[in-house]
Scaffold this motif. Structure first.
Motif, short mmCIF file in Angstrom:
data_model
loop_
_atom_site.label_atom_id
_atom_site.label_comp_id
_atom_site.label_asym_id
_atom_site.label_seq_id
_atom_site.Cartn_x
_atom_site.Cartn_y
_atom_site.Cartn_z
N THR A 1 0.83 -1.21 0.00
CA THR A 1 0.00 0.00 0.00
C THR A 1 0.87 1.25 0.00
O THR A 1 0.60 2.22 -0.73
CB THR A 1 -0.92 0.00 1.22
OG1 THR A 1 -1.73 -1.18 1.21
CG2 THR A 1 -1.83 1.22 1.21
N LEU A 2 1.92 1.25 0.82
CA LEU A 2 2.83 2.41 0.88
C LEU A 2 3.53 2.63 -0.45
O LEU A 2 3.60 3.76 -0.95
CB LEU A 2 3.85 2.20 2.00
CG LEU A 2 4.91 3.29 2.18
CD1 LEU A 2 4.26 4.63 2.50
CD2 LEU A 2 5.90 2.90 3.27
N GLY B 1 1.06 9.98 3.39
CA GLY B 1 2.29 9.22 3.41
C GLY B 1 2.72 8.85 4.82
O GLY B 1 3.11 7.70 5.09
N PHE C 1 2.71 0.84 8.28
CA PHE C 1 3.72 -0.16 7.92
C PHE C 1 4.62 -0.47 9.12
O PHE C 1 4.93 -1.63 9.39
CB PHE C 1 4.55 0.35 6.74
CG PHE C 1 5.76 -0.47 6.44
CD1 PHE C 1 5.63 -1.75 5.94
CD2 PHE C 1 7.04 0.04 6.66
CE1 PHE C 1 6.76 -2.53 5.65
CE2 PHE C 1 8.16 -0.72 6.37
CZ PHE C 1 8.01 -2.01 5.88
N LEU D 1 0.43 6.07 6.17
CA LEU D 1 0.74 4.75 5.62
C LEU D 1 2.08 4.23 6.14
O LEU D 1 2.24 3.03 6.37
CB LEU D 1 0.76 4.82 4.09
CG LEU D 1 -0.60 5.11 3.43
CD1 LEU D 1 -0.42 5.28 1.93
CD2 LEU D 1 -1.58 3.99 3.72
N PHE D 2 3.04 5.15 6.33
CA PHE D 2 4.34 4.72 6.86
C PHE D 2 4.21 4.24 8.31
O PHE D 2 4.83 3.24 8.70
CB PHE D 2 5.34 5.88 6.78
CG PHE D 2 6.73 5.49 7.17
CD1 PHE D 2 7.57 4.85 6.29
CD2 PHE D 2 7.21 5.78 8.45
CE1 PHE D 2 8.85 4.48 6.64
CE2 PHE D 2 8.50 5.42 8.82
CZ PHE D 2 9.32 4.77 7.92
#
Length: 275
Positions: A162-163, A225, A232, A228-229
């Motif tokens: 996804t990232l 961003g 993760f 999402l990071f």
């Protein structure tokens, strides 16, 4: 009265030879796409390999767009993707349920950008969504990722996919909209550089998207961003919980060694390698 000899061959209610052949073809596709035989596994591994090659083409497309080979390659990729989608549709139990799946809708949109490259030129950067559809599909996890299905590594790989997809989609958007404009985006590498520096909030300031629209795009890239990071990082480092729905309250995640549900106290029977 109609004579016996004048009756149509299909009037007896039996399927025609052509229809029987079509049913056999669908059954064979279903066995290849969803079966457990060694031949089916090899076939699905080959399909996943082709998918990875297509993804590599989508990522490299901005560098190939001005070459003579780009359009023939684009049409060849469109033919491969169309064939694969048609085969998957025939292998599925119902066409209506297949076409309603979000992953399939994304793949169909990617196919449209390949079939109409001039009309949908400005949306070509969305082809990299194929990264997301591949690594979030049951097809992938039932084949190459079966060993890691419902484990920490599934969450990590999904979050990473996804990232990475977001990075290339944002890069493609910046490149398509702002290349050649004031601010310093002169090529695809510059757009990728801007996306990564914005996502990591480094902000060197050597590339700035012009106008209020550019500022809004930068804000979206930074917030999305970072989110999402962080997701993760959580999937990579947080304590892992197995997926097992409690029969009483429905809680879906539990500690690997849990005996009772922490929400309702019901007895759990979580399967593991020893059970």
């Amino acid at each position: 009265m109609t004579s016996q000899s004048s009756r149509h061959p299909a009037d007896d209610g039996k399927p025609s030879a052509r229809l029987k052949a079509f049913w056999r073809f669908r059954a064979k596709l279903r066995a290849l796409y969803h079966g457990d035989s060694p031949a089916a596994v090899r076939f699905r591994l080959a399909v996943i390999g082709v998918d990875l090659v297509l993804i590599a083409f989508f990522i490299a497309a901005p560098f190939l767009r001005d070459t003579r080979a780009f359009l023939p390659l684009d049409l060849a990729v469109a033919a491969i993707l169309a064939t694969d989608l048609a085969a998957r549709a025939l292998a599925w139990r119902s066409l209506k349920s297949w076409i309603r799946r979000p992953i399939v809708l994304v793949d169909l949109f990617v196919l449209l950008t390949l079939l109409f490259p001039t009309v949908l030129f400005n949306l070509a950067f969305l082809r990299v969504l194929r990264i997301w559809t591949l690594f979030h599909s049951d097809f992938f996890w039932e084949t190459i990722g079966q060993r890691f299905d419902d484990t920490r590594w599934e969450d990590v790989i999904r979050a990473a996919a996804t990232l990475i997809t977001f990075v290339f989609v944002a890069t493609g958007f910046v490149y398509t909209i702002y290349v050649g404009e004031e601010g310093g985006v002169s090529g695809y590498v510059d757009a990728l550089y801007f996306t990564v520096t914005s996502l990591t909030t480094t902000g060197y300031g050597d590339i700035i998207l012009p106008g209020m629209g550019g500022r809004l795009v930068s804000i979206v890239i930074m917030i999305s961003g970072i989110t999402l990071f962080v997701r993760f990082a959580q999937a990579l480092f947080r304590p892992y919980k197995v997926r097992f729905s409690c029969q009483v309250c429905g809680l879906a995640r539990h500690e690997p060694d849990a005996v009772h549900c922490k929400a309702c106290g019901a007895l759990l029977n979580i399967p593991n390698e020893e059970s």
